[in-house]
Design an enzyme around this catalytic site. Structure first.
Site, mmCIF file in Angstrom:
data_model
loop_
_atom_site.group_PDB
_atom_site.id
_atom_site.type_symbol
_atom_site.label_atom_id
_atom_site.label_comp_id
_atom_site.label_asym_id
_atom_site.label_seq_id
_atom_site.Cartn_x
_atom_site.Cartn_y
_atom_site.Cartn_z
ATOM 1 N N GLU A 137 0.915 -1.272 0.020
ATOM 2 C CA GLU A 137 0.272 -0.292 0.048
ATOM 3 C C GLU A 137 1.036 1.078 -0.025
ATOM 4 O O GLU A 137 1.557 1.215 0.628
ATOM 5 C CB GLU A 137 -0.717 0.050 1.452
ATOM 6 N N GLU A 235 -10.833 2.560 6.977
ATOM 7 C CA GLU A 235 -9.981 3.233 8.042
ATOM 8 C C GLU A 235 -10.007 4.587 8.142
ATOM 9 O O GLU A 235 -9.218 5.219 7.876
ATOM 10 C CB GLU A 235 -8.500 2.621 7.229
#
Length: 251
Positions: A137, A235
């Protein structure tokens, strides 16, 4: 609507960690993710997952002491043995927790040697755990100074170099915005590589609602139209009580 998950490291923090599983289920989630589960009993967490009929979709590679510590080691030259030792620790937790995926953090590094180290470590990890979905990521350097994987084009190059069927891209739309200023543009270019998505409001990383930067309800419809089959995980840092800000689950 996409399949949503709750990040239990950032959501429901009004509660002790082990109570967040039941809270997520009561709020309408069928899946959760945990950033670093290594300071807790894997057996206790598995019990909470089973008792609340929850799927664990993602955990991160160590370090366990995330606050103020290194953000991984996968791209750090000279720490290859540290990375592999930590990855073996992840696999021991994964054997108990049964996560669908593991996010491998690159750590802070620079340059061609770091790129080569990252590719070497990812190649090793993908071969070591062929049945486990692994992700990388890009993370913005404003929030995480010095982080090696801070660019989506670089991530694509690394994925192509490793060319492992179980290694994929993880796209956090908040980080995509911070890195490029155009999160939807990132999705258009790289979404076909994504096995996992994380979301947070732009630009403040609160609830993922419609804003001038990104219309999340429209994005969810786009994911459905494009046939995205992975999970979309909240998130973010709630602006208030977690339960009070979950209207986005309804699109």
């Amino acid at each position: 609507m996409p399949k949503f998950a709750a990040n239990l490291t950032m959501l429901f923090t009004e509660l002790p960690f082990m109570e967040r599983f039941a809270a997520a289920k009561a709020a309408g989630f069928d899946a959760v993710e945990v950033l670093f589960p290594y300071d807790c009993s894997a057996t206790d967490m598995r019990y909470q997952l089973v008792m609340n009929d929850l799927t664990l979709v993602l955990i991160n590679t160590p370090p366990p002491n995330f606050t103020g510590g290194p953000r991984g080691f996968a791209a750090v030259p000279g720490l290859e043995e540290r990375f592999r030792r930590d990855f073996e620790r992840v696999l021991r937790y994964a054997d108990v927790l049964k996560p669908r995926g593991v996010h491998i953090m690159s750590g802070a590094a620079e340059g061609a040697e770091a790129r080569a180290t990252f590719i070497e470590n990812l190649t090793w990890a993908a071969a070591r755990a062929p049945r486990l979905t692994l992700t990388i990521e890009p993370i913005n350097r404003i929030d995480m100074p010095g982080y090696f994987l801070d660019d989506f084009d670089l991530a694509a190059e690394v994925l192509d170099a490793v060319a492992a069927p179980n290694l994929h891209l993880q796209i956090d739309m908040y980080h995509a915005h911070r890195i490029t200023g155009d999160a939807l543009g990132v999705w258009a270019r790289h979404g076909h590589r994504a096995a996992h998505i994380q979301i947070g409001g732009l630009p403040d990383r609160h609830e993922p609602l419609a804003s001038p930067h990104l219309d999340y309800p429209a994005f969810f419809k786009r994911l459905d139209a494009e046939g995205y089959s992975g999970f979309v995980s909240g998130e973010y840092t709630p602006a208030g009580r977690t339960e009070d800000g979950l209207g986005w689950l309804k699109g």
